[in-house]
Structures are given as C-alpha cells and as structure tokens.
Design a protein around this motif. Structure first.
Motif, PDB file in Angstrom:
ATOM      1  N   LYS A   1       1.033  -1.258   0.070  1.00 21.90           N
ATOM      2  CA  LYS A   1      -0.070   0.146  -0.201  1.00 21.90           C
ATOM      3  C   LYS A   1       0.762   1.309   0.075  1.00 21.90           C
ATOM      4  N   TYR A   2       0.549   2.153  -0.875  1.00 19.76           N
ATOM      5  CA  TYR A   2       1.252   3.534  -0.652  1.00 19.76           C
ATOM      6  C   TYR A   2       0.147   4.776  -0.983  1.00 19.76           C
ATOM      7  N   SER A   3      -0.037   5.578   0.146  1.00 13.61           N
ATOM      8  CA  SER A   3      -1.050   6.456   0.308  1.00 13.61           C
ATOM      9  C   SER A   3      -0.715   7.965  -0.194  1.00 13.61           C
ATOM     10  N   GLY A   4       0.644   8.065  -0.533  1.00 12.77           N
ATOM     11  CA  GLY A   4       1.017   9.215  -1.323  1.00 12.77           C
ATOM     12  C   GLY A   4       0.679   9.406  -2.707  1.00 12.77           C
ATOM     13  N   PRO A   5       1.026  10.482  -3.446  1.00 19.35           N
ATOM     14  CA  PRO A   5       0.715  10.659  -5.084  1.00 19.35           C
ATOM     15  C   PRO A   5       1.357   9.517  -5.717  1.00 19.35           C
ATOM     16  N   THR A   6       0.581   8.972  -6.230  1.00 22.95           N
ATOM     17  CA  THR A   6       0.833   7.859  -7.247  1.00 22.95           C
ATOM     18  C   THR A   6       0.302   7.602  -8.394  1.00 22.95           C
TER      19      THR A   6
ATOM     20  N   ILE B   1       0.328  -6.447  -2.841  1.00 29.79           N
ATOM     21  CA  ILE B   1       0.489  -7.284  -1.698  1.00 29.79           C
ATOM     22  C   ILE B   1       0.497  -6.390  -0.624  1.00 29.79           C
ATOM     23  N   ASN B   2      -0.848  -6.382   0.122  1.00 30.56           N
ATOM     24  CA  ASN B   2      -0.702  -5.573   1.480  1.00 30.56           C
ATOM     25  C   ASN B   2       0.083  -6.335   2.525  1.00 30.56           C
ATOM     26  N   VAL B   3       0.901  -5.483   3.242  1.00 28.06           N
ATOM     27  CA  VAL B   3       1.685  -5.996   4.196  1.00 28.06           C
ATOM     28  C   VAL B   3       1.318  -5.191   5.635  1.00 28.06           C
TER      29      VAL B   3
ATOM     30  N   LEU C   1       2.248  -1.516   6.497  1.00 23.36           N
ATOM     31  CA  LEU C   1       3.412  -0.783   5.682  1.00 23.36           C
ATOM     32  C   LEU C   1       3.104  -0.130   4.581  1.00 23.36           C
ATOM     33  N   ASP C   2       3.293   1.187   4.838  1.00 22.14           N
ATOM     34  CA  ASP C   2       2.998   2.295   3.825  1.00 22.14           C
ATOM     35  C   ASP C   2       4.026   3.321   4.033  1.00 22.14           C
ATOM     36  N   LEU C   3       5.128   3.387   2.822  1.00 22.73           N
ATOM     37  CA  LEU C   3       6.061   4.073   3.077  1.00 22.73           C
ATOM     38  C   LEU C   3       5.739   5.577   3.242  1.00 22.73           C
ATOM     39  N   ASN C   4       4.580   6.210   2.849  1.00 21.51           N
ATOM     40  CA  ASN C   4       4.030   7.467   2.994  1.00 21.51           C
ATOM     41  C   ASN C   4       3.761   7.770   4.554  1.00 21.51           C
ATOM     42  N   ALA C   5       3.369   6.741   5.401  1.00 19.66           N
ATOM     43  CA  ALA C   5       3.071   6.893   6.731  1.00 19.66           C
ATOM     44  C   ALA C   5       3.868   6.323   7.845  1.00 19.66           C
TER      45      ALA C   5
ATOM     46  N   PRO D   1      -1.597 -10.967  -0.788  1.00 14.24           N
ATOM     47  CA  PRO D   1      -1.452 -10.657  -2.050  1.00 14.24           C
ATOM     48  C   PRO D   1      -3.099 -10.750  -2.678  1.00 14.24           C
ATOM     49  N   TYR D   2      -3.301  -9.789  -3.523  1.00 13.04           N
ATOM     50  CA  TYR D   2      -4.795  -9.613  -4.035  1.00 13.04           C
ATOM     51  C   TYR D   2      -4.643  -9.366  -5.650  1.00 13.04           C
ATOM     52  N   ILE D   3      -5.931  -9.310  -6.275  1.00 14.00           N
ATOM     53  CA  ILE D   3      -6.183  -9.005  -7.484  1.00 14.00           C
ATOM     54  C   ILE D   3      -7.142  -7.953  -7.266  1.00 14.00           C
TER      55      ILE D   3
END
Length: 768
Positions: free
Chosen positions: A46-51, A91-93, A100-104, A171-173
């Motif tokens: 997951k990444y909650s920043g601008p993407t 893959i949500n971790v 785990l979210d590098l933006n947070a 892991p997801y689709i």
C-alpha cells in the motif's frame, strides 16, 4: 523540479534515497514490460502518497467518446485509450497490526531501486520504522517473463530487525481500477466473475464497448528463511477484488518471503470461455518452473536480445546508460512476435496519447527493428498498415475523398482515426508520406521486394490517390498547391504549402508510379490482380503525374532555402538564442495564439525532409537549411533532437551532434520536458539508436551496399554497434583514430567506408 537524480551506471537505472516528490517520475522510469503486457513501477505494498497506478495489456483498449466544444464533420467518434488493466501486483503487508506504507512510516532508510537492463528485472529495498516502532528490512524483485508472456513474478521478503513480529501478507487482484485520462469518467471495465480454485485467484472482466475479454490471475508460495512453508489463508472477496491473507510469526533477523505469480490472459490470443483454464495452466507451469529458474531464463532471454541490439560506449557513463535505457524500453514494448500489435508512443509506461500507433513507427522505429532483429519484424510492422488499408480509405471518405484514396490515421488502435484535435486529425497529413517512405526504406535496407507486389503496392496506390485529390491547382501560381495543413512542426497550424508535405506528396506519387511500372514488367500476375482490384487505369496514373510534375515549393531567393511554408518570412524572426530562458518551454509558458504567430519550430520540419531525402540534396544545401532552421527550433518534441544530431554529425559539427545525442538519449532520464511522470517517450527512443548508427556511424544504404562515414565525439574513447543487413550481421567498432569491422557467418560482404569499397571476410577483424 530538477529530476536529475538517477545515478549514472552502465547497465542499471538506480535511485537511492526515498523521495515522495519523485515517486511518480520513478514509476515511469522503472517501468517493465515484455511486449504482451507492462506496468509502471508501482509499489507492491500500500502507498497512500501521490502515485499513478498503471498496468497494461497489449492491444486492449477502450473507445472513449470524443470530447470537443462543438462537433465538426469528419471528427473521430472516439479517442482510443490504452486501459489501466486490473491490478495483479498488489501485496498488502501488515506488521504487528500496522500497515506498511512508505508514506506513513516514521522513517525510511537505505531506500534503493534498481532497474537491471542487462537481465530484465526491477528491484527495491529499504529499511522502514513503522509507527509502532517495529523496524523491518524489505526486499522486492519482480520481472515480466519474456519466455512465458502471460506471467509476471514477484519475490517480496520482510525481515524484522528490532524484535519478533507477526507479519501478514495479503496478495490480491483487483479490478476496481480507473484511467487517469478518461474523458467522461466512464466505466471502462465490466467484471464478469471473481473466483478461486484453491489458492489460485481469477477475475474475469471485459472492456465496455470493445468487448475484450480478459482474466487477471495470481497464485503465491511462501518461504521462511528460504524454506517453503504452507499457510492456510483467510479469503477476502468482493465483487471486484480477491485477496488471500497469510499470517506468520517471524523471529527477529529471520526472513518471511512471498513468491507471487500473476498476469493476464485475453481473448486476443485465446477463446474467451477458456481464459480461466488457460490462466490456471500458466500458473501451474510457472510454479513448477519456480521463481529462481524463471529469473535465470529471463537473464538468458535478455542476453540474447543484447547480443544483437547492444550499443557500447566507452568513456561516457551517462551516454552509455542513456542508449541502453532506450534500447531496453523499445524491446520491453515491442518484440515483433505479434503482427496485430504496434509501438505506442508511451508503451506500457503511461496513458498519454492513448497508447496508440503514430507515424513515429514508420519514421523512427522501423530502422531500429530492421537492423537489430530479423527483417520479418519490420515486415510485420508494414503488414500491420496493409491490414488497416480499408480503414484508411474509410478515414479519407469521411473527409470527402473518393475512389479508394487512403488517409492513414494520425492515431489509431485498429486503423480507424481516433485523434480529436482538428489541426492534427485533418491537417497533419504528411503521416501518409511516412508510411510510403517506410515501404521504400524496408526494401532499400533488406533487399526484400516481395512485400511491394504482395501488399505494399495497394497501400502506395491508396496514398497516391489521396495526394492527387488533396492537391489543388492555383491559377495564380500555375502550380499545384496543398492548402490548410500542419507539418511536423505542430507550432504552425492550417498553413499553406508546407514544403515537407508538398515534397513528400510528390515523392509518393513518383515512387508509386515507379513501382507500378516495375511490377507490370516483372510481376505480371500481381500487376493484373492489383489493377483489377483497384480499377486503376493508365489515364488516372497520368493525372497523378500531372500533379507531381507541377507541384509548388515555396522558396526564398534571399536566403537560398526552401521555406517551411508560405509566409514564414512574415514572422518576427527572433532566434531561440535570443529568447528569454524563463519563457521555455514555450508550450507550457505561452498561449497557443502566441506560439502560432512565432517563428519557433517544435521539431524538424523542413529538415525532416532533408533527413528522409538526403540523397536528393547536396551537403551544401543541407548546411544552408540547417543553418537557417535549427536556430528557430525549440526541440519541444521528443522526435526533434535525433534528426538534428544525425544532420549535425553529417556536417562535422560533432559538439552539437553530441549535445543533441545526450538530449535524445536522456530525454526521460533527465526529464528535459518536465513530463516524465506521465510516462516515457518510447517511439522517440528509436531516434537515439539512429543518432549513433546513422549519425556518428554515418550508416546509409548506397547502391545496395552498406555505407559508413564513422565519426566519434571527443568525449568517447570508442563505441560499437551491430546491424543485421540482409541476414549478415556486421559489428562496427569506432575508435578515435580507426574503425574496425567484424562479420559473422560464412559469406563476405562488400561495404563502403568514406566512399571507398572495403571487403569484409567472415570472422576477420578489418581495420580502416
């Protein structure tokens, strides 16, 4: 923002240190593809920043209804959008309950991302301290297989550093995806089913309107300190999403890893009712082979590509990195195995331009693919246009043309015009000429004439009919003129008598007549078939020739140059050198009104004609036109620097040629046009190859022979490249004081070097 953050390296694109401001740019630069699918370098977790999320399936598109202020007759009904496809990489971790979210995260350290071009994989590693103070080391590597084109593989591992932790991988689709560039916020996908077979997951979805059926799939394996582990998952299922949650206790310093296998099947290659079964078989095959063996196969497949396509540069790492990045992205986008596909200007790296086919393919890409692959790849690209001939005729009919006149589209997915800016759709008709020129160029380079009687002549006749009807007779000039066009310089719209357009129109007619006569003399069956099919008469051909023989070309006696178009000298002729740097790029700083009244040239226009038809002009004429037009050129098209680099090298202006080369090769790596976050400039990357091979190497085909006039920038110690010329592979190595030639195979080859004949014998180094 200055995006000069990519670390110079001969074989890799490397970014060190996590910077949220460059995430979108890096998602473009680190994109991966295998010709059948591709994706931006989005994070798996997951990444909650601008993407800018983007995964793409080759050839799958959506006809997004044209959005214009008011309708004009002949407007295309839609703009073809390359579709952001359902996501399989996610893959949500979660670590002790914290996502785990590098933006947070509290802190991100030791962040490194690498795109290894030699071996064809993308990796990322970092150390993160989460809000719950747990510190973990994460390593991820992924690639899209060249051997099994439906499959991609991810190896993702987490190591707790400062204590034990419970780690969850999900892991997801997911098919709840959108396009960034939708005109009307339409729904592009219709989900048919979300299903599982044990730990295999499938989402079947079809595109709205075009009804492409696809299956997105995944399956995962787990490892603890590299040993396989079985974990029973919890299932998370919605109408658009399917994920499996795997939980494991991990001791401090131990490593918990997931190998995720995923990808797409589509009804472009398989029965739409068999997509899930095919996907299941692909997963079984990939998992049986395993991550390590698939990665090794990937390295071997790329080694074979580089064996032929590589260009080496000694003494200039940035130049070396630039050319390899361009060659790598071209091969990720198109490998020549599917004649129904073509090379989109953004490839699999973004949505701008709709991902469709432009004249860039014929003008810039075909030379690269002809010389670095077998000639059937270039032939496939020509066959692609032949198969779209009927659509090209229909495109012309919508604009009022008749009798089988063909206007190839500016932008297309299926042969139908889908570009909706009138000044380009209706006016940038020189694209027809580029398609005819590609037929000529293919025959000139490969010596294979068979395409022309089989298919190409019909294309040429359709194009000649268009030019004949598009020209009109001026009683005032007593010449044929072509009015209301846009040349390659899109900073001029609706001009009269663009020199390049008029010149290539005349050439197309003459080239078509020349081939009709040759086929009549040597291919009687094909001649009879084509003449009968197209109802072409000698009288009609005579009418074409009347237009070609009496075409008008604007010329300045004062400057001794052909004028880009009528009225060019009426402009306020202030050169780019005298333009305030704060005003650049003008396409982002000026109104369109101001641009149209300026003398500034977006890309080679008159000089594009001098590039295609170099043999028609003396070096002195080229120099005069280069001196006149280049000072007004702002090079705000990705297609501009390469042509100017080739011509500067021809004129022995090596410093200028080198500067243009660096600009074309590092256009995206250094983000010259401040737009890399939208995706890469794939088709112009072929121009980088041309800058070296045709520019510095001076390679041409003259009198059925390869000809070289090698030159070398002072910044380089040496450079080398290979070309596959008529099934003979020649390696050229240029040093500061001499040039070496090596020939593979059994037969000798006569070439020209600086105008002198040289015979190259196989497996012998010849030095000139």
């Amino acid at each position: 923002m200055n995006l000069d953050y990519i670390i110079p390296n001969n074989w890799s694109i490397i970014e060190e240190g996590f910077n949220p401001d460059t995430v979108k740019a890096s998602e473009s630069l680190f994109s991966i593809g295998n010709g059948a699918m591709g994706q931006r370098a989005n994070f798996e977790e997951k990444y909650s920043g601008p993407t800018f999320q983007g995964s793409y399936i080759a050839g799958v598109y959506y006809p997004d209804k044209t959005k214009v202020g008011w309708w004009k007759n002949g407007y295309p009904e839609y703009f073809a959008k390359v579709l952001n496809a359902p996501n399989w990489i996610g893959i949500n971790v979660t670590i002790d309950g914290e996502v785990l979210d590098l933006n947070a995260c509290k802190k991100v350290e030791n962040f490194k991302r690498e795109l290894n071009m030699q071996e064809g994989w993308l990796s990322r590693c970092f150390t993160a301290t989460l809000k719950n103070n747990i510190k973990v080391e994460v390593k991820a590597k992924r690639f899209l297989s060249l051997d099994i084109e439906n499959i991609g593989v991810i190896n993702y591992s987490v190591k707790p550093i400062n204590g034990d932790a419970v780690i969850e991988f999900q892991p997801y689709i997911d098919a709840a995806i959108t396009n960034e560039d939708t005109n009307w916020d339409d729904k592009f996908w219709d989900v048919i089913s979300v299903s599982q077979d044990g730990e295999k997951a499938f989402i079947q979805a079809k595109t709205m309107k075009t009804d492409f059926y696809t299956c997105t799939f995944m399956q995962s394996k787990f490892f603890y300190n590299n040993n396989p582990v079985e974990i029973n998952p919890k299932v998370d299922k919605t109408s658009t999403h399917l994920g499996f949650l795997y939980k494991n206790k991990v001791k401090k310093g131990d490593v918990f890893s997931i190998h995720k296998f995923g990808g797409y099947t589509s009804d472009r290659n398989h029965d739409k009712y068999e997509l899930v079964n095919v996907a299941g078989s692909v997963l079984d095959k990939a998992i049986e082979i395993g991550y390590s063996k698939l990665l090794n196969d990937q390295k071997n497949a790329w080694e074979q590509i580089w064996e032929m396509a590589d260009i080496t540069i000694d003494g200039d790492v940035k130049a070396q990195q630039g050319i390899r990045f361009n060659i790598f992205q071209l091969n990720q986008t198109y490998l020549g195995t599917d004649p129904t596909l073509n090379i989109g200007p953004k490839g699999f790296t973004g949505e701008k331009y709709g991902g469709s086919t432009y004249w860039d393919t014929e003008a810039y890409c075909i030379p690269f693919y002809m010389a670095t692959k077998d000639q059937h790849v270039a032939r496939n690209l020509l066959t692609y246009r032949y198969k779209h001939l009927q659509k090209a005729i229909e495109n012309a009919e919508k604009l009022g043309f008749s009798n089988g006149a063909a206007l190839y589209p500016m932008v297309t997915m299926n042969g139908e015009e889908c570009h909706n800016e009138w000044e380009i759709t209706f006016e940038e008709i020189h694209r027809n000429g580029a398609i005819a020129f590609a037929i000529y160029n293919y025959h000139r380079f490969t010596g294979d004439y068979s395409y022309i009687p089989e298919m190409g002549l019909e294309v040429l006749i359709g194009i000649a009919r268009f030019w004949h009807q598009r020209a009109s007779f001026s009683t005032q000039k007593n010449k044929y003129v072509i009015l209301g066009v846009t040349g390659p310089n899109e900073y001029e719209n609706n001009v009269n008598n663009n020199w390049y357009t008029n010149y290539i129109a005349r050439w197309c007619i003459n080239y078509t007549v020349e081939n009709i006569e040759k086929i009549e003399a040597e291919y009687a069956t094909d001649y009879t078939r084509v003449m009968h099919k197209l109802k072409l008469s000698k009288a009609e051909i005579k009418d074409w020739q009347e237009v070609a023989n009496n075409m008008y070309f604007p010329y300045s006696e004062e400057h001794k140059v052909f004028l880009q178009q009528d009225g060019f000298l009426d402009k306020e002729l202030i050169t780019v050198a005298n333009l305030d740097k704060s005003q650049r790029p003008i396409n982002q700083k000026w109104s369109w009104d101001r641009i149209l009244r300026s003398p500034y040239i977006k890309q080679a226009d008159t000089l594009q004609g001098f590039y295609f038809f170099e043999d028609h002009f003396t070096t002195e004429e080229l120099e005069r036109h280069f001196n006149f037009y280049e000072p007004f050129t702002v090079h705000e098209s990705s297609l501009s620097p390469c042509v100017h680099s080739i011509q500067a090298a021809k004129l022995d202006r090596m410093e200028q040629a080198y500067t243009f080369y660096l600009r074309t090769s590092r256009l995206d790596l250094d983000d010259y046009n401040h737009e890399v976050h939208e995706g890469l400039h794939i088709t112009s990357m072929a121009g980088t190859w041309m800058s070296i091979v045709e520019g510095f190497g001076g390679m041409r085909v003259r009198n059925n022979k390869l000809s070289f006039e090698p030159k070398i920038p002072k910044q380089w110690e040496s450079y080398s490249f290979k070309v596959n010329f008529r099934h003979q592979i020649l390696k050229v190595i240029v040093n500061q004081d001499k040039t070496h030639f090596e020939l593979e195979g059994d037969n000798e080859l006569d070439i020209l070097v600086n105008g002198e004949k040289v015979t190259i014998t196989p497996n012998n180094l010849v030095t000139v």
